[in-house]
Design an enzyme around this catalytic site. Structure first.
Site: not given
Length: 579
Positions: A282, A504, A533
């Site tokens: 991320s 995602d 994710h």
């Protein structure tokens, strides 16, 4: 909304345990990394992230709580690393000619000592780094580090592997244990696996906090019913930004991703390594891209899982999340409808969606209160239920809580889900704001924010206003960042492994492929139909993805395919419903 990648609950479904077909390990892998025999842990986002999202999850970038470990996980990690000692301290190498001037602080010794983080027995240390790298001899702040030391024979060790779960704002110290546990032991044993709380986060000093009561009490509904209601929410955003300036104005100009990147290089120097390896999720993938741009000749290996589009930092990237998030929540509604016999919330997606909004309206009219005050209202409902966009492993628990509340009026399950996954962490939110609001200058005209939110709300109402208010302090932030984000440069880098799900929502696929184009040495493993994710080290494990990750960290192997899709893995099946 970026949050750290989270640790989802495990599923007991046999199809999940089966995993997926992995890549050919290749002739140069005598034993070949296999799926972790003891199970693995899924990093999800604190971002709006969680995080990343966390990353709130990849990534907020991904605030949604912190990583928690089950008793079994904690026990396994404690057995793995208890009693280990570190030999990783030392002095750094001279600055590279490619590195920016005054990019790194003078190397400091790391004094490791036993500690417990999130139930895992680790080694911990602190590192003093410059507040402002332009003045390395000036004021210092402190980073909190953790380590699972390498246990392989010295001649088989591969140096240090730094890990970051996303955010910005997610605590990373427990992720040394998460990665050590999730990787194949033959791979993890060859690395000193290093977790760290970035500047301002968690156990690092100072820990940024702008208004400890910001998420307490009855909050205004994220979805404004009128212009007057919107003005109340604008006032909260302004007050939060002003509180940050009042309490930590001296720190805010030095909370950018580039500052954290320089901190990473200070960690490298303190570890005594010429080069480091890195695993980021991320927002951690953006941190990795920035590190590769600023310190490319200090990268040994790098894995980017659920990758941020660096071109859109951060206003455009957050807008880009809204429609994919709508699709993920609609997929959740369809899944609940497919199990109508269990949850009795409707047999169609539309009926489940109506049930969702009916519960939200009831909580708005009659918030749930406890002895210490408000427990959950409409905002807490959103904070909790929208976590289902990060990973479908949350779906059974969320659906069961929604069903119990609507069918029986019992809020116990809803409260438990909120406490486990939805409760906001103000330190995470403060750091999330400080980093993203300072990395680049945001629009300062609220009319633009309002127009964009209302436009997106017409087709993606689940996230449109929620994401807007999560980011709203940036419209009033005291630090004005540059007009454009840092240009990512990937020329001359060693092979990089990227891992990405096509569905995602926190870091959409198109943005990840944009990042791929900027990193010519990268090879991407695409999880077709994967909406979670954080795809690697997942719980339950995707053996195909994990085999690519283990192979790369073991010997640098990347998929040989050409183009932007260099290898594919099948997504894991959706979870089974709770009985």
């Amino acid at each position: 909304m970026w949050l750290p990648v989270r640790v989802p609950r495990a599923s007991a479904s046999p199809e999940h345990r089966a995993g997926a077909v992995g890549p050919d390990p290749g002739p140069d892998r005598p034993q070949g990394p296999q799926a972790a025999p003891h199970g693995t842990v899924h990093p999800a986002g604190c971002g709006k992230m969680a995080v990343m999202p966390s990353p709130r999850s990849l990534g907020r970038a991904f605030p949604r709580g912190t990583v928690t470990l089950t008793a079994a996980f904690s026990c396994a990690v404690a057995v793995l690393v208890a009693g280990c000692t570190s030999t990783a301290s030392g002095t750094g190498s001279p600055p590279s000619p490619r590195a920016p001037a005054a990019a790194s602080a003078p190397a400091s010794r790391l004094d490791w000592h036993p500690c417990t983080v999130g139930g895992a027995a680790l080694q911990c240390a602190t590192l003093a780094v410059p507040l402002d790298y332009r003045h390395p001899a000036g004021r210092k702040i402190t980073l909190a580090l953790s380590m699972v030391p390498a246990t392989a024979p010295p001649d088989q060790r591969q140096g240090d592997l730094l890990v970051n779960p996303g955010g910005p704002g997610a605590s990373g110290r427990v992720w040394a244990a998460v990665a050590a546990y999730g990787l194949d032991h033959s791979v993890s044993s060859e690395y000193n696996i290093i977790g760290f709380d970035p500047r301002g986060v968690g156990a690092s000093v100072p820990a940024l906090s702008c208004d400890p009561s910001f998420f307490a009490g009855v909050r205004p509904d994220y979805i404004p019913a009128s212009k007057a209601a919107e003005q109340v929410l604008i006032g909260r955003a302004k007050a939060y930004a002003a509180g940050c300036e009042r309490r930590f104005g001296w720190l805010l100009p030095f909370m950018t991703t580039q500052d954290s990147t320089r901190d990473m290089d200070s960690i490298r120097a303190a570890l005594g390594q010429q080069k480091i390896s890195y695993l980021g999720y991320s927002w951690g993938t953006y941190l990795g891209q920035v590190y590769a741009t600023m310190f490319g000749n200090r990268v040994r290996r790098m894995v980017l899982d659920s990758t941020v589009d660096p071109r859109g930092a951060w206003y455009a990237d957050n807008l880009a999340q809204d429609r994919p998030w709508e699709a993920r929540i609609q997929a959740f509604f369809s899944w609940v409808a497919a199990h109508a016999g269990v949850y009795r919330l409707g047999t169609t997606r539309a009926q489940v969606q109506q049930a969702w909004y009916r519960a939200r309206a009831q909580l708005a009219a009659h918030p749930i209160h406890g002895p210490s005050g408000l427990i959950t209202g409409p905002d807490e409902f959103d904070d909790t239920m929208l976590q289902g966009g990060y990973t479908n492993s949350y779906w059974p628990g969320l659906a069961a809580a929604l069903a119990a509340y609507l069918h029986t009026g019992s809020a116990e399950a809803m409260i438990n889900e909120y406490r486990a996954f939805g409760r906001q962490n103000e330190n995470e939110f403060a750091v999330y704001s400080a980093v993203e609001c300072s990395d680049v200058n945001w629009p300062r005209n609220w009319a633009k924010w309002d127009a964009d939110a209302r436009r997106v709300d017409r087709t993606a109402p689940v996230m449109a206003w929620y994401n807007t208010w999560f980011d709203a302090p940036c419209a009033f932030w005291p630090v004005h960042g540059p007009a454009r984000p840092l240009a990512i440069r990937g020329a001359g880098l060693p092979p990089i492994l990227m891992i990405q799900g096509t569905l995602d929502a926190a870091t959409p696929y198109q943005g990840a492929q944009a990042a791929h184009k900027l990193l010519p040495s990268a090879r991407m493993v695409v999880v077709e139909g994967g909406g979670n994710h954080g795809q690697s080290l997942s719980q339950p494990a995707n053996l195909c993805v994990n085999n690519y990750l283990n192979a790369y960290l073991a010997n640098g192997a990347v998929p040989p395919g050409a183009g932007l899709v260099n290898a594919t893995c099948r997504a894991l099946p959706d979870p089974s419903p709770n009985p």
